[in-house]
Design a protein around this motif. Sequence first.
Motif, PDB file in Angstrom:
ATOM      1  N   SER A   5       0.648   1.903  -9.704  1.00 39.24           N
ATOM      2  CA  SER A   5      -0.393   1.161 -10.399  1.00 39.24           C
ATOM      3  C   SER A   5       0.189   0.711 -11.745  1.00 39.24           C
ATOM      4  O   SER A   5       1.104   1.351 -12.275  1.00 39.24           O
ATOM      5  CB  SER A   5      -1.569   2.120 -10.640  1.00 39.24           C
ATOM      6  N   PRO A   6      -0.350  -0.343 -12.339  1.00 35.44           N
ATOM      7  CA  PRO A   6       0.144  -0.762 -13.650  1.00 35.44           C
ATOM      8  C   PRO A   6      -0.321   0.135 -14.789  1.00 35.44           C
ATOM      9  O   PRO A   6       0.129  -0.024 -15.923  1.00 35.44           O
ATOM     10  CB  PRO A   6      -0.444  -2.176 -13.799  1.00 35.44           C
ATOM     11  N   TYR A   7      -1.198   1.090 -14.525  1.00 33.03           N
ATOM     12  CA  TYR A   7      -1.728   1.936 -15.581  1.00 33.03           C
ATOM     13  C   TYR A   7      -0.697   2.980 -15.993  1.00 33.03           C
ATOM     14  O   TYR A   7      -0.066   3.628 -15.150  1.00 33.03           O
ATOM     15  CB  TYR A   7      -3.013   2.621 -15.124  1.00 33.03           C
TER      16      TYR A   7
ATOM     17  N   ILE B 268       2.678  -2.374  -8.814  1.00 34.28           N
ATOM     18  CA  ILE B 268       1.865  -3.132  -7.865  1.00 34.28           C
ATOM     19  C   ILE B 268       0.443  -3.157  -8.430  1.00 34.28           C
ATOM     20  O   ILE B 268      -0.251  -2.136  -8.450  1.00 34.28           O
ATOM     21  CB  ILE B 268       1.876  -2.495  -6.456  1.00 34.28           C
ATOM     22  N   GLU B 269       0.014  -4.303  -8.869  1.00 36.24           N
ATOM     23  CA  GLU B 269      -1.282  -4.459  -9.540  1.00 36.24           C
ATOM     24  C   GLU B 269      -2.442  -3.915  -8.706  1.00 36.24           C
ATOM     25  O   GLU B 269      -3.355  -3.282  -9.240  1.00 36.24           O
ATOM     26  CB  GLU B 269      -1.505  -5.941  -9.853  1.00 36.24           C
ATOM     27  N   ASP B 270      -2.418  -4.130  -7.409  1.00 34.59           N
ATOM     28  CA  ASP B 270      -3.570  -3.771  -6.585  1.00 34.59           C
ATOM     29  C   ASP B 270      -3.731  -2.278  -6.321  1.00 34.59           C
ATOM     30  O   ASP B 270      -4.716  -1.865  -5.713  1.00 34.59           O
ATOM     31  CB  ASP B 270      -3.557  -4.545  -5.270  1.00 34.59           C
ATOM     32  N   PHE B 271      -2.807  -1.456  -6.810  1.00 31.59           N
ATOM     33  CA  PHE B 271      -2.998  -0.008  -6.724  1.00 31.59           C
ATOM     34  C   PHE B 271      -3.662   0.553  -7.981  1.00 31.59           C
ATOM     35  O   PHE B 271      -3.792   1.769  -8.134  1.00 31.59           O
ATOM     36  CB  PHE B 271      -1.687   0.715  -6.426  1.00 31.59           C
TER      37      PHE B 271
ATOM     38  N   ILE C  19       3.791   6.072  -4.050  1.00 33.98           N
ATOM     39  CA  ILE C  19       2.885   5.150  -4.737  1.00 33.98           C
ATOM     40  C   ILE C  19       2.058   5.941  -5.747  1.00 33.98           C
ATOM     41  O   ILE C  19       1.193   6.727  -5.366  1.00 33.98           O
ATOM     42  CB  ILE C  19       1.950   4.419  -3.753  1.00 33.98           C
ATOM     43  N   GLY C  20       2.319   5.725  -7.019  1.00 30.99           N
ATOM     44  CA  GLY C  20       1.518   6.333  -8.079  1.00 30.99           C
ATOM     45  C   GLY C  20       0.209   5.571  -8.207  1.00 30.99           C
ATOM     46  O   GLY C  20       0.218   4.356  -8.386  1.00 30.99           O
TER      47      GLY C  20
END
Length: 192
Positions: free
Chosen positions: A50-52, A73-76, A135-136
């Motif tokens: 995720s971008p966070y 990946i923005e959508d995560f 995937i974080g």
Amino acid sequence: MNTIIYFVRHAHSTYTEKERSRPLSEHGKRDAEKVKDLLANKNIHHVLSSPYLRSIQTVEPLANEIGKEVHVIEDFKERKLIEGSAKNFSEAIERVWSDEAFSWPGGESNQVARQRGANALNDVLKKHEGERVVIGTHGNIMTLTMGALDSRFDYEFWKQLRMPEVIALTFDQSTLLTVDRIVDEEAQSTFT
């Protein structure tokens, strides 16, 4: 060859209203090291996030250990519950889980967030077939994405997730075969 997706719910973070830049707490940083230890020997091919910041910081020690970059990946990113902050988070989150189509002003319904997560996961499965991918991500979007595959992954599942949490999903192409909670280097708790 099967594809293995390791969803990693971020470790404990220091709360701020700025979702994208909320960092891990000191406790969260220590737990990110434990995530690294859990996954360092799993022959990981890619580390996504995720971008966070809290998600990136949770998988960054692993990426550094295995010599990989963290690709955003923005959508995560986490599902947006409401514009601003909810007066009562528990009531606000229960409401969206009780009505799949409902969304608070400026927020995402379960349907919308689930579709976003499922689309992102499908893209990863196509691009990285036969590989092992970390995937974080976040608890709500992870649960909603998993719920697109199996309805058992619901509100009650989300409520019992830990920070951090590592869940391994094994796929044959796009068919989900198994879901395992990774609790230490040897033990796994199987959901399917």
